[in-house]
Design a protein around this motif. Structure first.
Motif, PDB file in Angstrom:
ATOM      1  N   ILE A   1       0.618  -1.552  -0.111  1.00  0.00           N
ATOM      2  CA  ILE A   1      -0.088  -0.434  -0.054  1.00  0.00           C
ATOM      3  C   ILE A   1       1.043   1.341   0.078  1.00  0.00           C
ATOM      4  CG2 ILE A   1      -2.113   1.080   1.018  1.00  0.00           C
ATOM      5  CD1 ILE A   1      -3.281  -0.995   1.844  1.00  0.00           C
ATOM      6  N   TYR A   2       1.792   1.505   0.625  1.00  0.00           N
ATOM      7  CA  TYR A   2       2.769   2.402   0.956  1.00  0.00           C
ATOM      8  C   TYR A   2       3.883   2.943   0.326  1.00  0.00           C
ATOM      9  CZ  TYR A   2      -0.607   3.356   4.436  1.00  0.00           C
ATOM     10  OH  TYR A   2      -1.665   2.916   5.500  1.00  0.00           O
ATOM     11  N   GLU A   3       4.594   1.172   0.149  1.00  0.00           N
ATOM     12  CA  GLU A   3       5.844   1.455  -0.675  1.00  0.00           C
ATOM     13  C   GLU A   3       5.486   1.322  -2.681  1.00  0.00           C
ATOM     14  OE1 GLU A   3       8.939  -0.344   1.312  1.00  0.00           O
ATOM     15  OE2 GLU A   3       8.057   0.264   3.422  1.00  0.00           O
ATOM     16  N   GLY A   4       4.501   0.731  -2.644  1.00  0.00           N
ATOM     17  CA  GLY A   4       4.488   0.864  -4.049  1.00  0.00           C
ATOM     18  C   GLY A   4       5.383  -1.130  -4.358  1.00  0.00           C
ATOM     19  N   ALA A   5       5.293  -1.758  -3.056  1.00  0.00           N
ATOM     20  CA  ALA A   5       5.821  -3.061  -3.663  1.00  0.00           C
ATOM     21  C   ALA A   5       5.156  -4.174  -4.573  1.00  0.00           C
ATOM     22  CB  ALA A   5       6.152  -3.613  -2.156  1.00  0.00           C
ATOM     23  N   THR A   6       5.311  -5.073  -5.329  1.00  0.00           N
ATOM     24  CA  THR A   6       4.506  -5.755  -6.046  1.00  0.00           C
ATOM     25  C   THR A   6       4.717  -7.005  -5.804  1.00  0.00           C
ATOM     26  OG1 THR A   6       6.022  -5.442  -8.121  1.00  0.00           O
ATOM     27  CG2 THR A   6       4.135  -4.089  -8.034  1.00  0.00           C
ATOM     28  N   PRO A   7       4.522  -8.078  -4.262  1.00  0.00           N
ATOM     29  CA  PRO A   7       4.729  -9.171  -4.928  1.00  0.00           C
ATOM     30  C   PRO A   7       4.093 -10.308  -5.624  1.00  0.00           C
ATOM     31  CG  PRO A   7       3.332  -8.520  -2.788  1.00  0.00           C
ATOM     32  CD  PRO A   7       3.510  -7.511  -3.522  1.00  0.00           C
ATOM     33  N   GLU A   8       4.625 -11.800  -5.967  1.00  0.00           N
ATOM     34  CA  GLU A   8       4.363 -12.390  -6.791  1.00  0.00           C
ATOM     35  C   GLU A   8       3.499 -13.593  -6.322  1.00  0.00           C
ATOM     36  OE1 GLU A   8       7.827 -14.688  -9.090  1.00  0.00           O
ATOM     37  OE2 GLU A   8       7.140 -11.742  -9.803  1.00  0.00           O
ATOM     38  N   ILE A   9       2.709 -14.109  -7.231  1.00  0.00           N
ATOM     39  CA  ILE A   9       1.570 -14.984  -6.765  1.00  0.00           C
ATOM     40  C   ILE A   9       2.566 -16.034  -8.180  1.00  0.00           C
ATOM     41  CG2 ILE A   9      -0.729 -16.723  -6.761  1.00  0.00           C
ATOM     42  CD1 ILE A   9      -1.997 -14.031  -5.390  1.00  0.00           C
ATOM     43  N   LYS A  10       2.740 -17.403  -8.202  1.00  0.00           N
ATOM     44  CA  LYS A  10       3.128 -18.508  -8.666  1.00  0.00           C
ATOM     45  C   LYS A  10       1.734 -19.572  -9.092  1.00  0.00           C
ATOM     46  CE  LYS A  10       7.449 -18.382  -9.076  1.00  0.00           C
ATOM     47  NZ  LYS A  10       8.913 -18.961  -9.505  1.00  0.00           N
ATOM     48  N   ILE A  11       1.657 -19.584 -10.565  1.00  0.00           N
ATOM     49  CA  ILE A  11       0.921 -20.666 -10.446  1.00  0.00           C
ATOM     50  C   ILE A  11       1.671 -21.503 -11.813  1.00  0.00           C
ATOM     51  CG2 ILE A  11      -1.146 -21.288 -11.015  1.00  0.00           C
ATOM     52  CD1 ILE A  11      -2.326 -18.481 -10.644  1.00  0.00           C
ATOM     53  N   THR A  12       2.252 -22.506 -11.174  1.00  0.00           N
ATOM     54  CA  THR A  12       2.884 -23.983 -12.375  1.00  0.00           C
ATOM     55  C   THR A  12       2.226 -24.857 -11.976  1.00  0.00           C
ATOM     56  OG1 THR A  12       3.826 -24.796 -10.043  1.00  0.00           O
ATOM     57  CG2 THR A  12       4.727 -23.098 -11.358  1.00  0.00           C
ATOM     58  N   GLY A  13       2.105 -25.364 -13.051  1.00  0.00           N
ATOM     59  CA  GLY A  13       1.056 -26.927 -13.343  1.00  0.00           C
ATOM     60  C   GLY A  13       2.570 -28.089 -13.977  1.00  0.00           C
TER      61      GLY A  13
END
Length: 154
Positions: free
Chosen positions: A120-132
């Protein structure tokens, strides 16, 4: 002539092994809802308290592959896969069977408080990784970035 045949056989075997190691065919087609395409990235948005939600429609091409969803460290999730509900933290795994794959997979998650503040405050963009994955060469990988959408006041 025998040396030439042996050399050709070795080269052919090496190329076949290389092809199997590098080939990546998706085990399923996955369509997402509540995932948006923003700045050339797949993005899902979280609320101010770190909750997010998206759905996946999985159409398997092969039977019995592993579907894995990796969330940022410390993220709790609730995944509704068919009639079953799975609660956990950080990593979700399930075997997808071609004949009984559910119509939609609902994914509800909550980021840890410190990561929510960074988003919210620092603009971080964590990620969700979806693998098959399914051996020998079935593999797909999608990345969904997590962002916060600021609501403008009128």
């Amino acid at each position: 002539m025998n040396k030439a045949l042996v050399i050709m056989a070795v080269i052919t075997i090496a190329l076949v092994v290389y092809a199997f190691e590098t080939a990546q065919l998706p085990p399923a087609s996955i369509e997402y809802t509540e995932v948006f395409y923003v700045d050339n990235q797949s993005v899902t948005f979280v609320t101010q308290d770190g909750f997010g939600l998206f759905t996946m429609k999985v159409s398997p091409h092969v039977d019995n592959f592993e579907l894995k969803i990796e969330f940022p460290e410390g993220t709790t999730y609730l995944v509704r896969y068919g009639s079953e509900q799975f609660k956990g933290e950080t990593t979700f795994k399930v075997k997808v069977h071609k004949g009984d794959a559910p119509q939609e997979v609902y994914v509800h998650f909550q980021l840890p408080e410190d990561l929510t503040k960074k988003v919210i405050y620092e603009g971080a963009t964590p990620e969700i990784k979806i693998t098959g994955d399914k051996l020998p060469f079935w593999h797909s990988e999608d990345v969904i970035y997590i962002k916060y959408r600021k609501e403008e006041k009128s």
